[in-house]
Enzyme design. Structure first.
Site, PDB file in Angstrom:
ATOM      1  N   ASP B 381      46.684  34.382  33.942  1.00  0.00           N
ATOM      2  CA  ASP B 381      45.559  33.476  33.821  1.00  0.00           C
ATOM      3  C   ASP B 381      45.466  33.130  32.339  1.00  0.00           C
ATOM      4  O   ASP B 381      45.848  33.934  31.494  1.00  0.00           O
ATOM      5  CB  ASP B 381      44.289  34.199  34.288  1.00  0.00           C
ATOM      6  CG  ASP B 381      43.080  33.320  34.138  1.00  0.00           C
ATOM      7  OD1 ASP B 381      43.154  32.166  34.573  1.00  0.00           O
ATOM      8  OD2 ASP B 381      42.071  33.791  33.575  1.00  0.00           O
ATOM      9  N   ASP B 578      41.455  38.468  34.361  1.00  0.00           N
ATOM     10  CA  ASP B 578      40.291  39.341  34.222  1.00  0.00           C
ATOM     11  C   ASP B 578      39.763  39.653  35.617  1.00  0.00           C
ATOM     12  O   ASP B 578      39.893  38.865  36.545  1.00  0.00           O
ATOM     13  CB  ASP B 578      39.233  38.731  33.304  1.00  0.00           C
ATOM     14  CG  ASP B 578      38.469  37.621  33.965  1.00  0.00           C
ATOM     15  OD1 ASP B 578      37.669  37.929  34.865  1.00  0.00           O
ATOM     16  OD2 ASP B 578      38.676  36.451  33.590  1.00  0.00           O
ATOM     17  N   ASP B 582      38.815  36.545  38.697  1.00  0.00           N
ATOM     18  CA  ASP B 582      40.103  36.383  39.351  1.00  0.00           C
ATOM     19  C   ASP B 582      40.336  37.368  40.481  1.00  0.00           C
ATOM     20  O   ASP B 582      41.458  37.526  40.942  1.00  0.00           O
ATOM     21  CB  ASP B 582      41.223  36.532  38.318  1.00  0.00           C
ATOM     22  CG  ASP B 582      41.169  35.423  37.294  1.00  0.00           C
ATOM     23  OD1 ASP B 582      40.723  34.323  37.650  1.00  0.00           O
ATOM     24  OD2 ASP B 582      41.570  35.662  36.149  1.00  0.00           O
TER      25      ASP B 582
END
Lengths: 70, 683
Positions: B381, B578, B582
């Site tokens: 991410d 995180d 997520d």
């Protein structure tokens, strides 16, 4: 569902872990049993209304002692 | 700046004063604290080791004479005290087996009543049969194995002692973690400093922590400034500077200033308590490779019991020599060892997760260790994982006054929680904009922007996607927008009544070691992918800076899972993100690696949790998993091989019972010792 953490005395080998797993799976209301043998811990996921005494009884029947319940 | 200086001074001088005035007292206190912390730094439960050591010494005091008598008989062909010798051996052997071995015999024999056997069942049966043969010998029925019985028990106890010691070593990091917390706290109650046990701290208590002391529980600094050593929790060796408003973690060590900390979390809710829970639970999780071993363990003992009976019958039919048959049967009983099989996985997992915990890598599920070696694709991410997750406004380009633009933008954005929104509001504060306009019909368009009305003016703020969707022309702004994007900045386009009035560029700096970590992963042959809600240009620019070739941009939060599913068609995927936003993506991926966000860890998501925010933790976590899994495989191989080879040899009659027992003890010690060797690996 709730999580119960037990400290169990007397587990000293892998057979002990599988004995406890086997014995606990027969107790109604227990969803999963996790034995951390090196830490003498048994972590149980069970239904909220489970009777802790049933659990300790099942464990002592196969020869181990519950010394702490969290 | 001035303000900060003033606030800092009194504390610093106070620290110095304290140190000067009461240096003696201070030293004493430090010493006291030292010895205290020394106490909890020696946490490996020694009582078990001490118990077996005592048994070990006592048992050999009795067994050595027996061994000598047996040796004498071997050499001189006659018994040292004539016929009395058998009685003496039976007498000396009794305490060895039934006193020092009481626990073993009791536990083992219970198995024959409840049908829940354990490995002691085999040892107990073997020694008791051997001991009883001593009595049967008087009737000339069978050879006297009672001396052997004592030796089997002694070697069993010896093996147990070494095994318990090695197991203690295997769990030392985790046991240390369990005892890491402070025992006492100094708190301010009724304006007085009092020392209380940690259990009595209440949320809101002001704790006073002097240099060298442990911070008792999680809290927020309300006065003072100091460096805090958080290495025991995050593995980060450089101390963290803490000042007013910063969060501190319980069990970390205050280094040089006095800190006044308001307790915010206690007991089960603290960061340390979460870590402990996570690590403890992980020990009970299964590694798939162990399944076969578990199955074998569960039927092992009954099987060996049957095999030993068959051995006895078969040997007696073949040789008609009951003594020899019985000796071989005893060998079979004591050599079979489910123990090595059962210890193979948990000990390696224990050592591995202990090593990880020390470095801020928490393995939540044993399964992750096995899956990790299959991983081909690592998806990151962007925000908060590769970047710091604290975006700042870097450029403002507008046709109206900057102040006006910011005022309009901040009025809407202050209603949103998004990091980009916060960056814009912070910028507005810098511009000393204090009064916000009231906004009506405010709406958050997830992954796109925000909209609302200020008076009669319709305001839309968002990315190009949103502005295009609303058919608002960006003419005159394209160049600027694209330039910002190429620099890796997120651009927020501000429109008023469907006309663009300005553009705000927001940039999120890379974490210091992201580049190094990605490089290492690329070199190891992983396909690295970045996933983000940013537009393609911004995303590509960031990816380029950090060394990622593949970018999936314009992904709405809810679509991340779908993108990961798509990648999973091409290979096993690990997702790094995180744990808060997520969580679904972490769950969907084959190994979810959740990045800690300072003082909070998302317990429920992620198969592996990194407590410090560094991407290098991903590299370490991969190495650790691979090495740990290698050890598990080695251990299982040796444990299987041992039983597969040793049992037939014993059945064939090539092993004396004592040698069989020594081999058995060695097998479980070697498995635990091998697991401990994991520590030599660099991760």
């Amino acid at each position: 569902m709730k999580k119960i953490k037990l400290t169990v005395e007397g587990m000293h080998c892998a057979s002990c872990a599988s004995n406890i797993e086997r014995a606990l799976k027969k107790v109604a209301g227990i969803k999963s049993v996790c034995v951390a043998i090196l830490l003498n811990k048994v972590i149980i996921e069970a239904e909220n209304n489970i009777d802790i005494n049933e659990i300790t009884k099942a464990i002592s029947k196969v020869g181990y002692k519950v010394v702490k319940i969290e | 700046m001035e303000h900060q200086h003033n606030a800092k001074n009194p504390n610093k001088s106070m620290t110095a004063e304290e140190m000067n005035m009461t240096s003696e007292e201070h030293a004493k206190m430090m010493g006291g604290e030292h010895s205290k912390s020394h106490n909890h730094n020696q946490p490996v439960d020694n009582s078990e080791i001490v118990k077996w050591k005592r048994k070990l010494i006592l048992t050999w005091i009795f067994t050595i004479p027996i061994a000598l008598f047996m040796l004498f008989e071997k050499i001189f062909g006659k018994m040292i005290f004539g016929d009395l010798t058998s009685w003496i051996i039976l007498a000396i052997g009794f305490p060895v087996i039934f006193v020092f071995g009481f626990e073993t015999i009791k536990g083992g024999l219970r198995g024959f009543v409840t049908f829940y056997f354990n490995m002691d069942s085999l040892i107990s049966l073997g020694t008791i049969i051997a001991y009883i043969s001593g009595f049967l010998n008087f009737f000339g029925i069978v050879q006297d194995y009672s001396g052997i019985a004592a030796m089997i028990m002694s070697f069993y106890i010896t093996g147990k002692y070494f095994e318990v010691k090695a197991r203690g070593r295997a769990s030392q990091e985790i046991i240390k973690l369990l005892h890491l917390g402070a025992k006492n706290a100094r708190v301010l109650r009724n304006k007085q400093e009092i020392e209380i046990p940690i259990e009595e701290i209440k949320i809101g208590d002001i704790m006073i922590i002097k240099p060298g002391e442990k911070i008792p529980t999680d809290g927020i600094v309300i006065k003072g400034e100091s460096a805090v050593d958080e290495s025991m929790i995050t593995g980060e060796s450089i101390p963290n500077e803490k000042k007013i408003g910063n969060n501190v973690i319980g069990a970390t060590i205050n280094q040089d200033g006095i800190l006044y900390v308001k307790a915010t979390k206690i007991g089960k809710d603290t960061f340390l308590a979460h870590i402990i829970e996570l690590v403890e639970e992980a020990q009970g999780t299964k590694v798939p490779i162990q399944k076969l071993a578990d199955k074998i363990t569960s039927i092992f003992i009954p099987t060996v019991l049957i095999i030993s009976i068959l051995t006895l019958i078969a040997w007696y039919i073949i040789t008609k020599d009951f003594s020899k048959s019985l000796g071989i049967t005893i060998s079979v009983l004591v050599i079979a060892c489910p123990c090595a099989l059962g210890l193979a996985t948990p000990t390696a997992l224990m050592v591995g997760s202990g090593m990880g915990a020390k470095k801020g890598i928490l393995i939540r599920k044993g399964e992750a260790i096995q899956t990790m070696k299959e991983i081909k694709i690592i998806v990151f991410d962007k925000t908060g994982t590769i970047t710091k997750g604290k975006p700042e406004v870097t450029n403002i380009f507008s046709e109206v006054k900057e102040n006006y633009l910011l005022e309009v933008a901040a009025s809407l954005e202050k209603l949103s929680e998004h990091p980009v929104a916060r960056a814009i509001v912070n910028k507005a504060l810098e511009f000393k904009i204090k009064k916000y306009k009231s906004v009506e019909k405010f709406k958050i368009l997830r992954g796109k922007g925000v909209e609302g009305y200020i008076g009669k003016k319709k305001i839309v703020i968002g990315n190009e996607l949103l502005i295009n969707e609303r058919k608002i022309s960006i003419k005159g702004f394209e160049d600027k927008i694209h330039k910002f994007e190429e620099e890796g900045k997120t651009t927020m386009i501000v429109s008023e009544n469907d006309k663009v009035i300005g553009v705000i560029a927001v940039a999120d700096a890379l974490k210091e070691d992201s580049i190094e970590a990605i490089q290492l992963l690329n070199l190891s042959g992983y396909r690295t992918v970045m996933i983000t809600g940013d537009n393609e240009k911004t995303a590509k620019s960031i990816a380029k800076q950090v060394g990622i070739k593949e970018v999936i941009a314009n992904v709405l939060p809810e679509d991340k899972v779908k993108k990961i599913e798509e990648l999973q068609m091409q290979g096993m995927v690990s997702f790094v993100g995180d744990g808060v936003n997520d969580a679904p993506a972490l769950k969907q991926s084959n190994v979810g690696i959740a990045m800690g966000t300072g003082t909070d860890i998302a317990i429920e998501s992620g198969d592996i949790v990194l407590t410090n925010g560094s991407l290098k933790g991903v590299v370490s976590a991969i190495n650790l998993s691979k090495e740990t899994f290698k050890k598990i495989k080695q251990n299982l191989f040796w444990a299987f091989a041992y039983n597969v080879i040793a049992i037939p040899i014993a059945i064939a009659g090539f092993l004396s019972p004592v040698i069989a027992e020594i081999a058995m003890a060695t097998s479980s010690i070697s498995v635990v010792t091998n697991a401990n060797l994991l520590r030599n690996k660099r991760i």
